[in-house]
Design a protein around this motif. Structure first.
Motif, mmCIF file in Angstrom:
data_model
loop_
_atom_site.group_PDB
_atom_site.id
_atom_site.type_symbol
_atom_site.label_atom_id
_atom_site.label_comp_id
_atom_site.label_asym_id
_atom_site.label_seq_id
_atom_site.Cartn_x
_atom_site.Cartn_y
_atom_site.Cartn_z
ATOM 1 N N GLU A 192 0.985 -1.155 -0.088
ATOM 2 C CA GLU A 192 0.060 -0.068 0.031
ATOM 3 C C GLU A 192 0.826 1.182 0.049
ATOM 4 O O GLU A 192 0.438 2.254 -0.666
ATOM 5 C CB GLU A 192 -0.777 0.009 1.334
ATOM 6 C CG GLU A 192 -1.813 1.174 1.304
ATOM 7 C CD GLU A 192 -3.057 1.094 0.203
ATOM 8 O OE1 GLU A 192 -3.792 1.956 0.133
ATOM 9 O OE2 GLU A 192 -3.164 -0.038 -0.043
ATOM 10 N N VAL A 193 1.804 1.172 0.668
ATOM 11 C CA VAL A 193 3.021 2.375 0.865
ATOM 12 C C VAL A 193 3.611 2.464 -0.156
ATOM 13 O O VAL A 193 4.057 3.532 -0.708
ATOM 14 C CB VAL A 193 3.541 2.202 2.139
ATOM 15 C CG1 VAL A 193 4.621 3.407 2.393
ATOM 16 C CG2 VAL A 193 2.785 2.376 3.191
ATOM 17 N N PHE A 194 4.399 1.513 -0.718
ATOM 18 C CA PHE A 194 5.535 1.323 -1.692
ATOM 19 C C PHE A 194 4.610 0.720 -2.898
ATOM 20 O O PHE A 194 4.744 -0.591 -3.276
ATOM 21 C CB PHE A 194 6.506 0.238 -1.259
ATOM 22 C CG PHE A 194 7.694 0.294 -2.511
ATOM 23 C CD1 PHE A 194 8.469 1.513 -2.641
ATOM 24 C CD2 PHE A 194 7.969 -0.804 -3.222
ATOM 25 C CE1 PHE A 194 9.532 1.618 -3.352
ATOM 26 C CE2 PHE A 194 9.251 -0.596 -3.892
ATOM 27 C CZ PHE A 194 9.932 0.580 -4.078
ATOM 28 N N ASN A 195 3.995 1.429 -3.806
ATOM 29 C CA ASN A 195 3.129 1.080 -4.711
ATOM 30 C C ASN A 195 3.954 1.339 -6.297
ATOM 31 O O ASN A 195 4.180 2.358 -6.667
ATOM 32 C CB ASN A 195 1.826 1.865 -4.915
ATOM 33 C CG ASN A 195 0.838 1.473 -6.037
ATOM 34 O OD1 ASN A 195 1.000 0.322 -6.660
ATOM 35 N ND2 ASN A 195 -0.197 2.378 -6.247
ATOM 36 N N ILE A 196 4.149 0.145 -6.848
ATOM 37 C CA ILE A 196 5.093 0.328 -7.928
ATOM 38 C C ILE A 196 4.515 -0.522 -9.356
ATOM 39 O O ILE A 196 3.764 -1.494 -8.862
ATOM 40 C CB ILE A 196 6.483 -0.455 -7.903
ATOM 41 C CG1 ILE A 196 6.212 -1.741 -7.101
ATOM 42 C CG2 ILE A 196 7.165 0.603 -6.711
ATOM 43 C CD1 ILE A 196 7.854 -2.433 -7.037
ATOM 44 N N VAL A 197 4.875 0.091 -10.346
ATOM 45 C CA VAL A 197 4.403 -0.627 -11.570
ATOM 46 C C VAL A 197 5.336 -0.834 -12.494
ATOM 47 O O VAL A 197 6.387 -0.008 -12.509
ATOM 48 C CB VAL A 197 3.076 0.376 -12.105
ATOM 49 C CG1 VAL A 197 1.782 0.156 -11.209
ATOM 50 C CG2 VAL A 197 3.689 1.705 -12.598
#
Length: 561
Positions: A192-197
């Motif tokens: 949730e805090v470290f949202n990566i794509v």
């Protein structure tokens, strides 16, 4: 009535050499016990700025006096007990607490554990135990504050989670990049805090926390990754993840270190643009040379190898430059058209492969016919070799290989052809890096074999005339790699043109099958020898290169001596 002084004490006076007086807040609703604690603390050399009788008073006094430590009774008068007061003092003021209580039942201990106290002392309190607990807590607090200061001050973002994947710490850089403050991020899910794509597909990246737990090693995200902050534009990042383990090897959590890669990406794009411009100039010159040069060795293959690969490559590069100028191959367009990007890459890869095949064949013909004379020059290996190997260091780091270099600092200069040596060693290093598994070693060793006459591959001895040296010597260069064994019956065949070891995974590696052929021919042209040894520990290619002389060099055969 309980009095601390009624119990044996370790110290009869304050311990010596205290660097500074520590302030300790006493929180105790039994006044006599509180006074006794105050007297004991002062006899040990500490200062007691105040005594609080309730949880509310404890928070107020801690805020007012900012003590170094709080001695906290658990069951207090008022609406807030000692556990809740200690938790608020830690969250707001970061002041450590030692519980001093007469209760040790399981429910109380479980509540206390949640607040991660710095100590727990049962009443009646002995002065010896009190002093040990205080000093231990203060030392632990100092260590934790030092680590916390380092993490806050580091230039990269740092996120720490527990083994359940809940965030426990963010430093200031991580707060800035993610848009989350520590207070709101704490106990939130890591994803949730470290949202990566993925930068190309814009699809969420697979659970990196799960990967690091399964592989039990440091994980580097190799894809181009975008971090989606709480607010603002996506940020390109580079990062690594590792497990946190206790002394018994049990997993306690995970630490993520990441940084903003925007500047790095811009620099890479600029370098690529400059490289494309230089490559275009080179391709034009190469095309002109290919139109004029033809060699008999080309007839040994069934391929028609005129200048068409170079022309195709030149056309591809010119087209790429035009499309880039028109923003038709930007990263955004590529991400929306993966099929175009895929086939564009295949065209470029195949052009490069075919052109390298032509170049290797032309090099073989040039060596056989000695079209280009040797350019003898003094080569200082301690200075030249590190520059040659420098580009491979990044390759080793990327492929998680270990590169070792050992060059004799007293090695005298070698008289030889620098261009030929560069090609030979580059081919050997390319093979080592391509076929060495991750976690294995690649080594380069350079030393002098000895002085005096040197036996050459022709059975002749070289003797200097009025050249560079009064004595010849031979340089021994070894390129080794572990984790790969070449079968005995294949070792001579590997120098044959287009030969690939059938049992290897060479089909997975790009190449023309001519690199070792070119290397052996260059070694022989420099009057040297090449040897290969291999066993279960790895493979070693050894090159012996004699120091050549100027044109005044004389060659005497053994039977003439």
């Amino acid at each position: 009535m309980f009095r601390i002084k009624d119990y044996p004490m370790m110290f009869s006076k304050p311990p010596p050499n205290l660097k500074e007086t520590k302030k300790i807040l006493v929180v105790e609703d039994e006044r006599i016990i509180a006074i006794n604690l105050k007297e004991s603390l002062e006899s040990l050399g500490y200062t007691v700025p105040a005594i609080a009788a309730s949880g509310e008073q404890a928070i107020a006094k801690a805020t007012e006096f900012r003590p170094n430590l709080v001695l906290m009774d658990i069951w207090l008068k008022g609406n807030i007990d000692g556990i809740e007061a200690a938790q608020q003092i830690w969250e707001c003021l970061k002041i450590p607490t030692i519980y001093v209580t007469g209760h040790s039942d399981q429910s109380t201990v479980e509540r206390v554990k949640i607040t991660a106290p710095f100590g727990y002392i049962l009443k009646p309190v002995k002065e010896q135990a009190l002093y040990v607990a205080i000093e231990t807590a203060l030392k632990r607090y100092e260590r934790e504050q030092l680590i916390s200061a380092i993490l806050r001050g580091i230039g990269d973002g740092v996120i720490v989670t527990d083994k359940e994947g809940q965030v426990k710490f963010l430093n200031q850089v991580a707060e800035s990049l993610t848009g989350w403050q520590l207070a709101e991020a704490k106990d939130q899910k890591f994803t949730e805090v470290f949202n990566i794509v993925d930068e190309q597909t814009r699809q969420p990246v697979e659970d990196v926390l799960k990967n690091v737990l399964e592989q039990d090693t440091i994980i580097y995200l190799e894809k181009q990754i975008l971090l989606l902050p709480k607010q603002g534009k996506p940020i390109p990042i580079a990062d690594s993840l590792a497990l946190i383990k206790n002394n018994d090897g049990a997993i306690e959590g995970m630490v993520l270190v990441f940084r903003d890669a925007t500047r790095q990406r811009l620099a890479q794009e600029q370098n690529r643009a400059m490289e494309r411009a230089r490559q275009l100039e080179y391709d034009i010159a190469e095309l002109q040379c290919l139109d004029l040069f033809h060699d008999e060795s080309l007839s040994k293959t069934s391929l028609e190898l005129p200048t068409s690969p170079a022309k195709i490559k030149l056309a591809v590069r010119i087209l790429e430059t035009i499309l880039d100028q028109q923003s038709l191959l930007s990263s955004q367009i590529r991400s929306n058209s993966t099929v175009i990007a895929r086939y564009w890459g295949i065209v470029q890869e195949q052009c490069n492969q075919k052109l390298k095949l032509v170049n290797d064949l032309l090099d073989i013909g040039a060596i056989e016919t000695e079209v280009h004379p040797l350019q003898l020059t003094l080569i200082q290996f301690p200075d030249w070799m590190p520059e040659l190997i420098k580009p491979f260091e990044a390759w080793a780091q990327f492929q998680q290989q270990r590169l070792h270099i050992d060059i004799d600092p007293n090695l005298p200069p070698l008289v030889s052809d620098r261009l030929s040596l560069t090609r030979m060693l580059t081919e050997l290093l390319n093979n080592a890096f391509k076929y060495t598994p991750a976690g294995e070693d690649i080594g380069v060793t350079v030393g002098a074999l000895g002085d005096g006459n040197v036996e050459t591959r022709h059975g002749a001895s070289l003797r200097s005339g009025d050249g560079f040296w009064t004595k010849n010597f031979t340089v021994e260069i070894q390129v080794s790699n572990s984790g790969v064994e070449i079968p005995l019956d294949e070792r001579e065949k590997i120098f044959e043109p287009f030969y690939r070891i059938p049992s290897s995974y060479s089909w997975k590696q790009e190449g023309t099958g001519l690199g070792l052929t070119v290397t052996k021919m260059l070694v022989h042209r420099l009057q040297g020898e090449i040897d290969v040894t291999s066993d279960r520990d790895g493979t070693i290619f050894t090159i012996f290169i004699p120091s050549l002389q100027s044109q005044e060099m004389e060659v005497e055969h053994d039977h003439d001596q």
